[in-house]
Structure formats: structure tokens, C-alpha cells
Write a protein that holds these residues in place. Structure first.
Motif, mmCIF file in Angstrom:
data_model
loop_
_atom_site.group_PDB
_atom_site.id
_atom_site.type_symbol
_atom_site.label_atom_id
_atom_site.label_comp_id
_atom_site.label_asym_id
_atom_site.label_seq_id
_atom_site.Cartn_x
_atom_site.Cartn_y
_atom_site.Cartn_z
ATOM 1 N N ASN A 83 -6.648 -19.443 -10.277
ATOM 2 C CA ASN A 83 -7.224 -19.097 -8.975
ATOM 3 C C ASN A 83 -6.416 -18.077 -8.176
ATOM 4 O O ASN A 83 -6.935 -17.486 -7.238
ATOM 5 C CB ASN A 83 -7.384 -20.354 -8.113
ATOM 6 C CG ASN A 83 -8.422 -21.291 -8.667
ATOM 7 O OD1 ASN A 83 -8.225 -21.836 -9.743
ATOM 8 N ND2 ASN A 83 -9.520 -21.453 -7.974
ATOM 9 N N TRP A 84 -5.148 -17.912 -8.530
ATOM 10 C CA TRP A 84 -4.279 -17.050 -7.721
ATOM 11 C C TRP A 84 -3.575 -16.057 -8.638
ATOM 12 O O TRP A 84 -2.347 -16.024 -8.718
ATOM 13 C CB TRP A 84 -3.284 -17.907 -6.921
ATOM 14 C CG TRP A 84 -3.982 -18.957 -6.115
ATOM 15 C CD1 TRP A 84 -4.147 -20.277 -6.425
ATOM 16 C CD2 TRP A 84 -4.686 -18.762 -4.878
ATOM 17 N NE1 TRP A 84 -4.885 -20.907 -5.459
ATOM 18 C CE2 TRP A 84 -5.234 -20.005 -4.493
ATOM 19 C CE3 TRP A 84 -4.908 -17.645 -4.057
ATOM 20 C CZ2 TRP A 84 -5.992 -20.161 -3.325
ATOM 21 C CZ3 TRP A 84 -5.647 -17.808 -2.896
ATOM 22 C CH2 TRP A 84 -6.182 -19.051 -2.539
ATOM 23 N N SER A 85 -4.389 -15.257 -9.286
ATOM 24 C CA SER A 85 -3.879 -14.346 -10.309
ATOM 25 C C SER A 85 -2.936 -13.283 -9.712
ATOM 26 O O SER A 85 -1.846 -13.047 -10.244
ATOM 27 C CB SER A 85 -5.076 -13.690 -10.994
ATOM 28 O OG SER A 85 -4.698 -12.600 -11.731
ATOM 29 N N ASN A 86 -3.348 -12.633 -8.623
ATOM 30 C CA ASN A 86 -2.480 -11.612 -8.007
ATOM 31 C C ASN A 86 -1.147 -12.216 -7.598
ATOM 32 O O ASN A 86 -0.094 -11.625 -7.787
ATOM 33 C CB ASN A 86 -3.141 -11.038 -6.749
ATOM 34 C CG ASN A 86 -4.005 -9.832 -7.081
ATOM 35 O OD1 ASN A 86 -4.132 -9.437 -8.228
ATOM 36 N ND2 ASN A 86 -4.611 -9.247 -6.064
ATOM 37 N N TYR A 87 -1.239 -13.378 -7.027
ATOM 38 C CA TYR A 87 -0.030 -14.103 -6.611
ATOM 39 C C TYR A 87 0.887 -14.318 -7.814
ATOM 40 O O TYR A 87 2.091 -14.083 -7.749
ATOM 41 C CB TYR A 87 -0.459 -15.447 -6.007
ATOM 42 C CG TYR A 87 0.646 -16.427 -5.786
ATOM 43 C CD1 TYR A 87 1.306 -16.491 -4.572
ATOM 44 C CD2 TYR A 87 1.044 -17.298 -6.797
ATOM 45 C CE1 TYR A 87 2.333 -17.385 -4.372
ATOM 46 C CE2 TYR A 87 2.067 -18.189 -6.604
ATOM 47 C CZ TYR A 87 2.710 -18.238 -5.391
ATOM 48 O OH TYR A 87 3.730 -19.127 -5.207
ATOM 49 N N SER A 88 0.284 -14.794 -8.916
ATOM 50 C CA SER A 88 1.082 -15.136 -10.102
ATOM 51 C C SER A 88 1.852 -13.936 -10.625
ATOM 52 O O SER A 88 2.967 -14.085 -11.122
ATOM 53 C CB SER A 88 0.190 -15.671 -11.222
ATOM 54 O OG SER A 88 -0.419 -16.836 -10.816
ATOM 55 N N PRO A 467 -1.977 -17.727 7.503
ATOM 56 C CA PRO A 467 -2.809 -17.261 6.382
ATOM 57 C C PRO A 467 -2.015 -16.807 5.174
ATOM 58 O O PRO A 467 -2.538 -16.090 4.332
ATOM 59 C CB PRO A 467 -3.503 -16.049 7.007
ATOM 60 C CG PRO A 467 -2.433 -15.442 7.861
ATOM 61 C CD PRO A 467 -1.670 -16.611 8.428
ATOM 62 N N TRP A 468 -0.751 -17.227 5.088
ATOM 63 C CA TRP A 468 0.101 -16.665 4.051
ATOM 64 C C TRP A 468 0.103 -17.518 2.787
ATOM 65 O O TRP A 468 0.268 -18.731 2.858
ATOM 66 C CB TRP A 468 1.542 -16.538 4.564
ATOM 67 C CG TRP A 468 1.629 -15.726 5.815
ATOM 68 C CD1 TRP A 468 1.913 -16.182 7.066
ATOM 69 C CD2 TRP A 468 1.399 -14.329 5.937
ATOM 70 N NE1 TRP A 468 1.872 -15.148 7.973
ATOM 71 C CE2 TRP A 468 1.555 -13.987 7.302
ATOM 72 C CE3 TRP A 468 1.067 -13.311 5.053
ATOM 73 C CZ2 TRP A 468 1.400 -12.712 7.782
ATOM 74 C CZ3 TRP A 468 0.908 -12.031 5.534
ATOM 75 C CH2 TRP A 468 1.074 -11.729 6.877
ATOM 76 N N ILE A 478 -5.297 -11.811 -0.514
ATOM 77 C CA ILE A 478 -4.821 -10.839 -1.512
ATOM 78 C C ILE A 478 -4.306 -11.565 -2.749
ATOM 79 O O ILE A 478 -4.249 -11.009 -3.833
ATOM 80 C CB ILE A 478 -3.700 -9.965 -0.891
ATOM 81 C CG1 ILE A 478 -4.246 -9.212 0.318
ATOM 82 C CG2 ILE A 478 -3.138 -8.965 -1.895
ATOM 83 C CD1 ILE A 478 -5.445 -8.338 0.029
ATOM 84 N N ALA A 479 -3.946 -12.822 -2.584
ATOM 85 C CA ALA A 479 -3.345 -13.567 -3.696
ATOM 86 C C ALA A 479 -4.371 -14.031 -4.726
ATOM 87 O O ALA A 479 -4.043 -14.327 -5.862
ATOM 88 C CB ALA A 479 -2.602 -14.780 -3.141
ATOM 89 N N VAL A 480 -5.631 -14.050 -4.323
ATOM 90 C CA VAL A 480 -6.659 -14.737 -5.104
ATOM 91 C C VAL A 480 -7.067 -13.986 -6.387
ATOM 92 O O VAL A 480 -6.904 -12.758 -6.469
ATOM 93 C CB VAL A 480 -7.884 -14.974 -4.187
ATOM 94 C CG1 VAL A 480 -8.695 -13.694 -4.026
ATOM 95 C CG2 VAL A 480 -8.737 -16.124 -4.661
ATOM 96 N N SER A 481 -7.586 -14.720 -7.371
ATOM 97 C CA SER A 481 -8.139 -14.099 -8.587
ATOM 98 C C SER A 481 -9.516 -13.541 -8.275
ATOM 99 O O SER A 481 -10.223 -14.066 -7.411
ATOM 100 C CB SER A 481 -8.305 -15.138 -9.700
ATOM 101 O OG SER A 481 -7.104 -15.767 -9.984
ATOM 102 N N VAL B 160 -6.978 -5.927 -6.855
ATOM 103 C CA VAL B 160 -6.873 -6.901 -7.941
ATOM 104 C C VAL B 160 -6.078 -6.283 -9.092
ATOM 105 O O VAL B 160 -6.460 -5.240 -9.614
ATOM 106 C CB VAL B 160 -8.274 -7.320 -8.431
ATOM 107 C CG1 VAL B 160 -8.152 -8.401 -9.495
ATOM 108 C CG2 VAL B 160 -9.117 -7.814 -7.278
ATOM 109 N N ILE B 161 -5.002 -6.935 -9.477
ATOM 110 C CA ILE B 161 -4.115 -6.375 -10.502
ATOM 111 C C ILE B 161 -4.745 -6.517 -11.889
ATOM 112 O O ILE B 161 -4.873 -5.546 -12.618
ATOM 113 C CB ILE B 161 -2.734 -7.075 -10.446
ATOM 114 C CG1 ILE B 161 -2.055 -6.756 -9.111
ATOM 115 C CG2 ILE B 161 -1.870 -6.638 -11.609
ATOM 116 C CD1 ILE B 161 -0.843 -7.605 -8.797
#
Lengths: 521, 382
Positions: A83-88, A467-468, A478-481, B160-161
């Protein structure tokens, strides 16, 4: 609402759902494992078979709870990726390490020796079995250490730097990540409050036996151990909670202001004990509450150890307060957008193979140069703000935080009083339904309250960060997939149904096991 | 070889080893898939379930550590594969959640759904766990439809990366025959291993004969699917990358065959692994010997280790993008920083110590094989 916003909200909901369910089981695992080890230690030292019966009984309940905690934990770990691909990717260099270390150091310890703990009673020596029980408890609590270090880093990112070449944050100091004040406080507070929950579970179940006039010896011994244990650790939890407040005042002032519903900052700020909120549209400066009970200056003392200290309010933090050197969110957004724009310019320069432009931008991200250091501290430090749409986006949900915090603290204080009373009765060996019926009833009812306090604590920690995804660095949007919202909705409801069904089964089994009581063989 | 390149290879080895140990530990799933066919009475089933139930947590832990180690050492794979192929990973998670509670809850009063539901959970996890894991790992050889652009994080409209190029989000594996072959290989391998484990762990003559009789139905399909998979793999196409910066990725026919030729040690390891699995099966079938699991278990580790190393070492892309070759992931472009890899390498020195205490604890617990009488007496029996 467009699809990506729905995906963000449903992904948050799914993660919250998994975390809430996971946190229903983990605190009991952490605390009960230690209590079982203590009771078994008494058995090994005294050779009294009743201590063995007592330890085995609580181990049986521990086993029922442990399995479902493991299941929900697995989902939580992999949801970072799903669910948090960018974050990962963006912080995986730092965040992934504690997860890997958790697996190698803690999970194997726990999962290996738990088998000895459950099945080794008649296969290994008493001392080896005791060692296995302690190692299971240590493994469980070590795993909490590493995941809490990772969580603390999300609340207060330290020990890292941005690498333009790899476009991610990279670790520069493992020790800074491990020993950040947020990590230390979070670990101590979370683990000790879990011990308190487990102690309440033990005294609650034991009190139920005493009220029914059965399993008297096991119940009295359990209450004696758990109430001293609970009293000690509830005091430690209170102290570490106080320390956490002081750390949050420096690292996450918006969270503190929202927890206190402190709209306008004050010198010598009071602590609101309780208050009734006006609806959001009717809240005006100074008139946010219908009523409230304050303790003068206490918030300043708790936050900065100074009765005259200035505590920033929500309005100060959103709109800025130059007198106290507080930058507005709009200024942070402006600086963040500059950082994002520079990164975007680098992207275009790379696509056009414009070497000169790439080198010029790269110099701004080089911390070894004066230009780079200035850009990184003046602009890139606010990178996450560059994605916010409005200054008020930086404010978390105030009523939820305000009331959750009060539930957690209020119940925590109540538990200290309960444990103190139980210790007194246990010390004088007068625990019976004839002499302290009211106290035993209170102990039984404290079990659901302990879970409420525990969940409220996590709501304060996690909702307060919104919201972080990573404080100041990456908002959740921004963190989400990039997934269709429909697919997240489907998995949300699948998990909801599954976890609820399994929770119902767990409660059913627990009830039956408690009704059955200790096995006297 | 620079330190970073060494650490990338070292961590691919650790990941491969964890993957190999995970496949070995899937004997728990293999055993679950056979609990009905091997049981003539409820006592038989209890004995099988209890034999496996003392190990399920280690399989689970190995899976979690495998995921965590991948996240830490190759975060770009973690974010790309889990975020993109999320349906197949979610399915894997779901079937493992079912397993986690099934042992503990199955025979406990008050479990709401009844014992049969939890036995169904064990069966579902027993078949689908290895199958889906095999299919997901199969994408190391067949690739997946994704693109990666790290600087997309700065693109206002679409930050999106890693992006998935199809709406199937991982379900593509069901259309790929090689993924099916690896999935089925793991199903029959886990069942073969489970039979050998039962021979070692259960003291019941009738049951042991039943297990030996059953083993032929697992080893024959296993050999078939392994050979089919190996054939497809060595004839298949892979991708490699060069030493220049940024490294250019090129597609290459017979890439995995070339890897085995260029790294003959892996070929020996692969052959030895397969030989040990077959040897273990022979020992189990002919002599009902409990030591079979030592042969087939070590063979499994060698076999999977060789496969995993062949896909990541020797400048090979381990996760090929089928829509944009330059987005393909290799250990060079997807790893964590040198600092993080080095820090974790210190922690990885604990692995032999971890292996030693697991071995010791197992030896103590399994010193006497399980009997029906022991389960009847055990308060904590599953």
C-alpha cells in the motif's frame, strides 16, 4: 474525490484497521510472556507445583493470543510494500533495516523457544524450560524494540541524508536512529504500558475467579504477582509518558498542540484536564470550548520543564509567529515547493541529458558544500510541505487526539490507583469476595478499559503524526502505491471480515479457557 | 570489487539463503496438504497436526524475515513488486493468516467455526501457500510488467516511483506457464519434504507405512515439474547489465544457462541438491528411514540457493521488466546504500548463532518422536 485520493484514504483505513487489530493482541503477548516467566521462576525456585499450574494456565491463554498477533503482524509488515510503495523506496534504506534486524534477532528467538515453552515441560529440565520461557519473553520484547525504532524514525527522522543520485533518504548513523530520544521513549512507554495491560488482564481474570469463589490459590498468587508488576510498570509508563510529552513538544509541536487543543500559544500554558468542544464552525479564537477545566501552567512545565515557557498553539504553527521564531506552514510550503521543483528540474535535465544543468542542481544537494548545506537545511528540510495543498492540511484531527489523549492518561492514572489498592490487599493477604468485592469487580472491568487506553495511546501517536507518513518529509498522499481505490476497498473489507471473525473466535476460546480454569494435573 | 558491490552480492546471498530455508520450511505446508489423505482416524490427524504445529512458527518467521531482509537490502524490489503485484502478495498473506490461527484454535472449545473449518484453513494454506509463493518467485525468471523512475517523485501530476503497466497487479502470474511450473514444483517439493519429516518425527508404524506409500505420488510429479521448470528456465530469456554508469541493460537469450556455465559451482550445487532430494526420497520409500529429511532438506537448500544465486549474481537482472527493459532490477540498481548494507552485515553475523540455537532447541524437543499417547496427555496439544 478523485481515485488517487480515495486510494490514499482507503490505504490509511486499511493500515489503521490492521494496526488496531494487531495492537489488540500484541500488548498482551509482550506483558503476559514476562508474567509467565516470573511465575515459572517462582516454580523453579520453590518447587511448589501450584506455581507450575499457575504459569501453565497463563501460558495457555498466552498461546491463544499469540497466534492471532503473529497473523496480523505479517500483514502489517507487507502492507508497507503493497500500500505504501513510494514510502518503501523513499525511506527503505533506513526503515527496512530495523525490520530485517527484528526478524533475525527477535522473531527467531521467540518462535524457536515458544515451542520449548509450550511442549517442553516434560522433555527438558526445569531450568532449561525456564530459560526458554524467558527467551520467548525477551524475543517478543526485542521485536517490539525494533519495530518501535522504525516507528520512532517516522515520527522524528534522524541519522539520514538525501542522496540525489538514488533519489532517496539514506542512513548515515545507525546509532542515531536506534538511540534517538523519540525511539527510547517510545519503546519504554509502549512496552511498559503493554505490561500494564497484561497485568490488568491477569488481575481481571483472577478477580473473576475470586468473585466466583474458585481457583483461589492460583487467583491470589496471580493477583499478587500481577499487581506489584502492574504498579511498578504503570509508574514507569507514567514517567515515560511525561518524558514523551517533553520530547514531542520539541519534535512534533503540532501534535502536542492538537492533543491539547491549544489553538493560540501561551506563556505559562495551562493543561486542560477535560473540556467540551464546540462544533468546528463555531470555534473562534479563545472560544473553542463550551467549558473546560485547566491546571494553570502545567502544560508549560510538562513540555519545557519551565512554568513560564511558551507553548506554541495550532494557529502559531499554521500561520507563524515571528515573535517566537515560529515559521508558518505557508512559508514551509513555499520552501518545500522550491525543493520539489529543483528535483523536477533535475528530472527534466536528465531526460534531456543536459549535463550542465544536472551538475548545477546536484551541487545544491551536496551536503559537503556550503551551497548544498544551505539548500538542504533551508529548503529540502521542508520537502514534504511542498506537496501540501493548504496550510491547514498540516493540522491533524483535533477532537480525536484531544479525547484519545485524555482517555489514555485518565485510565492510566486510574490503573495506578487500582494496582496500589490490589497491592495493599495482597500484602495483607485479604483478597476475597467478602472483604473487597468492589475492588475485584473494578479489576474485572479494568480489562476492557486497559484495551481502550492502549488503543487510545496509538491513536494519539499515529493520528497526531498526520498528514505525515514521515514527519515533514513525506505526506501520506505521496507515500501511497498507485493502485485503483476499488482494489484497496476490496482488501479492506476482506481483512475486516477476516480479522473480526478471528477476533470473535479468539474471544470465544479465551472465555472457554478461563471458564475451564487451570489444569490441575 | 568495491565494498558496495561485495555487499550487494553478500546480501543477495543472504536473501537467497533465506529463500532456500523458507522453501525447506514449507514442509509444514506440504504436511498440511496431506493431513486428510494420511489420516484414517481423528487420532491420526491430531498426531500429524501436532507434529507440524511445533514448527509452523518457524516457517512464518522465515517468511517474515525473508520479506524484511528484502525490504532492507533491496528496497526498490520491495516497493516495486509488493506495490505493483499486490494482488498475488495479498493472496499469499491471506492464506498465511489462515494458517497462523488454525493450529491453536482448531480443537479449542469456543472457537466458533468448528474444527473442520480450521482444518480447511490448513489445507488451503498447505496447497496455496507453496503454490502462490512459487508463482511469485517465478517472476524472478519470467519478469513482470512494471516501470521504475525514481525522479517521478517530483512529478506533480503523478508522483509514483514504481508503476505497474497492467490493471492485473500481479495476477499475470496465472497466465505464465513457467510460474505455474515453479508453483507446482514447490507444492510437490513441500509434500515430499513433509513425508520425510513425518518419518523422522512420528512414532507410529501404520502411519509411517502410509507415508512411505504416499511418497511415490509426490516424488514423480516433483521430478516432472522440476525438469520442466529447469528446461523452461535455461531455454528462456533473461537480462544482464554492464559496468558503465548508468548501467545499460540488455536482453539475452539463454541467460540462466550462461550463468550456470559461467558459475559452475552453482551447477554442481543445483545437481547435488537435486540428487540429495532424490536420494532422500529413495531412503524414505525403501527403508522408512527418518534420516531421509536430512538428505532431502539439505538438498532443497542447495537446489533453491543455486537457483536464487543464478538469478541475481553474474550481472544478471533478477526482476526483469517486460515493458521497459531499462527499468529491470538487479542487485546493483536496487540495493540499499553501502552504509545500510554494512550495518546489516554486522547483524547478519548473528545468523550462525541463530541457526545453532534453533538446531539445539529442535534436537531437544524432537529427541523422542511423537506418539498418540503423548498428545492425549498434553494440555497444550493442538
Amino acid at each position: 474525490m478523485n481515485d488517487i485520493l480515495q486510494t490514499v484514504d482507503w490505504s490509511r483505513a486499511q493500515f489503521a484497521l490492521t494496526a488496531i487489530y494487531h495492537w489488540l493482541f500484541v500488548p498482551l503477548t509482550l506483558g503476559l510472556s514476562v508474567l509467565c516467566a516470573i511465575m515459572e521462576t517462582f516454580y523453579v525456585r520453590t518447587c511448589d507445583p501450584y506455581w507450575r499450574i499457575t504459569a501453565r494456565f497463563w501460558m495457555r491463554l498466552f498461546g491463544v493470543n499469540f497466534a492471532i498477533g503473529v497473523a496480523t503482524g505479517l500483514i502489517l509488515e507487507f502492507e508497507f510494500g503493497t500500500n505504501w510503495s513510494n514510502y518503501s523506496y523513499f525511506v527503505g534504506d533506513i526503515f527496512g533495516a530495523p525490520l530485517a534486524i527484528e526478524g533475525i534477532m527477535a522473531f527467531f528467538l521467540e518462535s524457536t523457544f515458544i515451542a520449548v515453552m509450550f511442549f517442553g515441560w516434560d522433555k527438558v529440565s526445569r531450568r532449561f524450560h525456564l530459560a526458554a520461557t524467558w527467551l520467548t519473553a525477551i524475543g517478543a520484547n526485542l521485536s517490539a524494540l525494533w519495530i518501535l525504532v522504525a516507528n520512532a524514525w517516522m515520527q522524528h527522522p534522524v541519522g539520514c541524508t538525501f542522496n540525489l543520485e538514488t533519489v532517496r533518504n539514506e542512513m548515515t548513523s545507525f546509532w542515531e536512529v536506534l538511540f534517538s530520544p523519540v525511539a527510547i521513549n517510545k519503546f519504554v512507554h509502549t512496552v511498559t504500558s503493554s505490561f500494564v495491560l497484561a497485568a490488568l488482564f491477569v488481575v481481571g481474570v483472577s478477580a473473576w475467579y475470586l468473585l466466583r469463589n474458585r481457583e483461589l490459590l492460583v487467583a491470589r498468587r496471580s493477583i499478587a504477582v500481577a499487581s506489584y508488576f502492574g504498579l511498578f510498570f504503570s509508574l514507569v509508563a507514567a514517567m515515560s509518558g511525561d518524558r514523551s510529552g517533553a520530547v514531542i513538544a520539541r519534535t512534533q509541536p503540532m501534535k502536542l498542540a492538537a492533543m491539547e487543543a491549544l489553538y493560540d500559544g501561551e506563556q505559562g500554558a495551562p493543561l486542560t484536564v477535560i473540556g467540551g468542544f464546540r462544533p468546528e464552525t463555531q470555534r473562534r479564537s479563545g472560544e473553542e470550548f463550551y467549558f473546560k477545566i485547566d491546571i494553570p501552567r502545567l502544560l508549560s512545565v510538562m513540555s519545557f520543564r519551565d512554568a513560564d515557557a511558551y507553548v506554541a498553539g495550532i494557529n502559531d504553527l499554521v500561520w507563524g509567529n515571528p515573535k517566537h521564531g515560529i515559521m508558518s506552514v505557508s512559508e514551509k510550503m513555499r520552501r518545500g515547493k522550491v525543493a520539489v521543483a529543483e528535483l523536477d528540474r533535475y528530472r527534466r535535465a536528465r531526460a534531456e541529458r543536459d549535463r550542465a544543468a544536472m551538475n548545477e542542481i546536484a551541487a545544491k544537494f551536496d551536503p559537503s558544500t556550503v551551497e548544498g548545506e544551505t539548500f538542504l537545511t533551508e529548503y529540502f528540510a521542508y520537502f514534504g510541505y511542498g506537496y501540501l495543498k493548504a496550510p491547514t492540511d498540516a493540522v491533524p484531527h483535533i477532537p480525536l487526539l484531544f479525547f484519545s489523549f485524555r482517555v489514555m492518561v485518565g485510565l492510566g492514572l486510574l490503573f495506578i490507583a487500582l494496582f496500589a489498592a490490589l497491592c495493599w490487599y495482597a500484602w495483607h493477604d485479604v483478597l476475597s469476595r467478602d472483604k473487597c468485592r468492589w475492588l475485584l469487580l473494578a479489576a474485572v472491568w479494568s480489562v476492557p478499559l486497559a484495551y481502550a487506553a492502549s488503543q487510545a495511546g496509538w491513536i494519539v501517536a499515529e493520528v497526531g503524526r498526520q498528514p505525515w507518513a514521515i514527519q515533514d518529509m513525506m505526506p501520506v498522499g505521496i507515500a501511497v502505491s498507485k493502485l485503483p481505490s476499488a482494489s484497496v476497498i476490496v482488501t479492506f473489507f476482506i481483512f475486516l471480515a477476516l480479522f473480526t471473525g478471528l477476533l470473535a473466535a479468539e474471544i470465544g476460546i479465551m472465555m472457554k479457557q478461563i471458564q475451564k480454569g487451570p489444569d490441575k494435573r | 570489487m568495491t565494498t558496495l558491490i561485495f555487499l550487494q552480492h553478500y546480501w543477495w546471498f543472504i536473501i537467497s539463503l533465506l529463500g532456500a530455508l523458507l522453501v525447506l520450511m514449507l514442509f509444514v505446508q506440504g504436511g498440511q496438504s496431506m493431513i486428510c489423505e494420511l489420516s484414517a482416524t481423528p487420532d491420526d490427524m491430531n498426531m500429524l497436526v501436532n507434529s507440524l504445529g511445533r514448527k509452523w512458527e518457524l516457517t512464518f518467521t522465515t517468511l517474515v524475515t525473508f520479506g524484511g531482509a528484502f525490504f532492507a537490502s533491496f528496497p526498490l524490489f520491495y516497493s516495486t513488486s509488493f506495490g505493483g503485484a499486490c494482488y498475488v502478495w495479498m493472496l499469499i498473506l491471506l492464506v498465511f493468516v489462515l494458517q497462523a490461527v488454525a493450529y491453536e484454535y482448531r480443537r479449542k472449545p469456543g472457537n466458533i467455526f468448528g474444527a473442520r473449518v480450521y482444518e480447511r484453513f490448513l489445507l488451503i494454506n498447505g496447497f496455496l501457500g507453496p503454490m502462490l509463493l512459487g508463482m511469485a518467485l517465478g517472476t524472478f525468471f519470467t519478469g513482470a510488467p512494471f516501470t521504475v523512475d525514481r525522479l517521478n517523485i517530483a512529478e506533480a501530476g503523478n508522483p509514483v516511483i514504481s508503476q505497474w503497466a497492467t490493471p492485473w497487479h500481479g495476477l499475470e502470474v496465472f497466465a505464465e506457464s513457467t510460474d505455474w511450473l515453479l508453483g507446482l514444483t514447490l507444492v510437490f517439493l513441500s509434500r515430499t519434504l513433509a513425508g520425510h519429516y513425518f518419518l523422522n518425527n512420528i512414532d507410529d508404524r501404520t502411519m509411517r507405512q502410509r507415508i512411505a506409500h504416499q511418497s511415490i505420488y509426490n516424488i514423480v510429479p516433483l521430478v516432472f515439474f522440476v525438469l520442466m521448470f529447469l528446461g523452461t528456465m535455461v531455454w528462456g530469456k533473461g537480462a544482464s547489465y554492464g559496468y558503465e554508469e548508468p548501467a545499460y541493460i540488455t536482453g539475452e537469450d539463454f541467460r540462466y544457462l550462461h550463468n550456470f556455465i559461467e558459475m559452475p559451482g552453482l551447477l554442481v550445487m543445483l545437481a547435488a541438491g537435486l540428487g540429495l532430494i532424490l536420494g532422500g526420497s529413495y531412503v524414505a520409500w525403501q527403508r522408512l528411514d527418518g534420516r531421509a529429511i536430512w538428505f532431502s532438506g539439505s538438498g532443497t537448500v542447495l537446489f533453491v540457493l543455486a537457483l536464487m544465486l543464478s538469478v541475481g549474481w553474474n550481472k544478471t537482472c533478477y526482476y526483469v521488466s517486460t515493458v521497459d527493459l531499462q527499468s529491470s532490477l538487479n542487485i546493483g540498481n536496487s540495493s540499499s546504500s553501502e552504509f545500510t548494507l554494512r550495518a546489516m552485515s554486522w547483524v547478519s553475523l548473528l545468523i550462525p548463532f541463530v541457526a545453532a540455537y534453533i538446531w539445539y532447541a529442535w534436537r531437544v524437543i524432537d529427541s523422542k518422536p511423537i506418539t498418540k499417547a503423548e498428545i492425549a496427555d498434553d494440555e497444550h496439544a493442538y
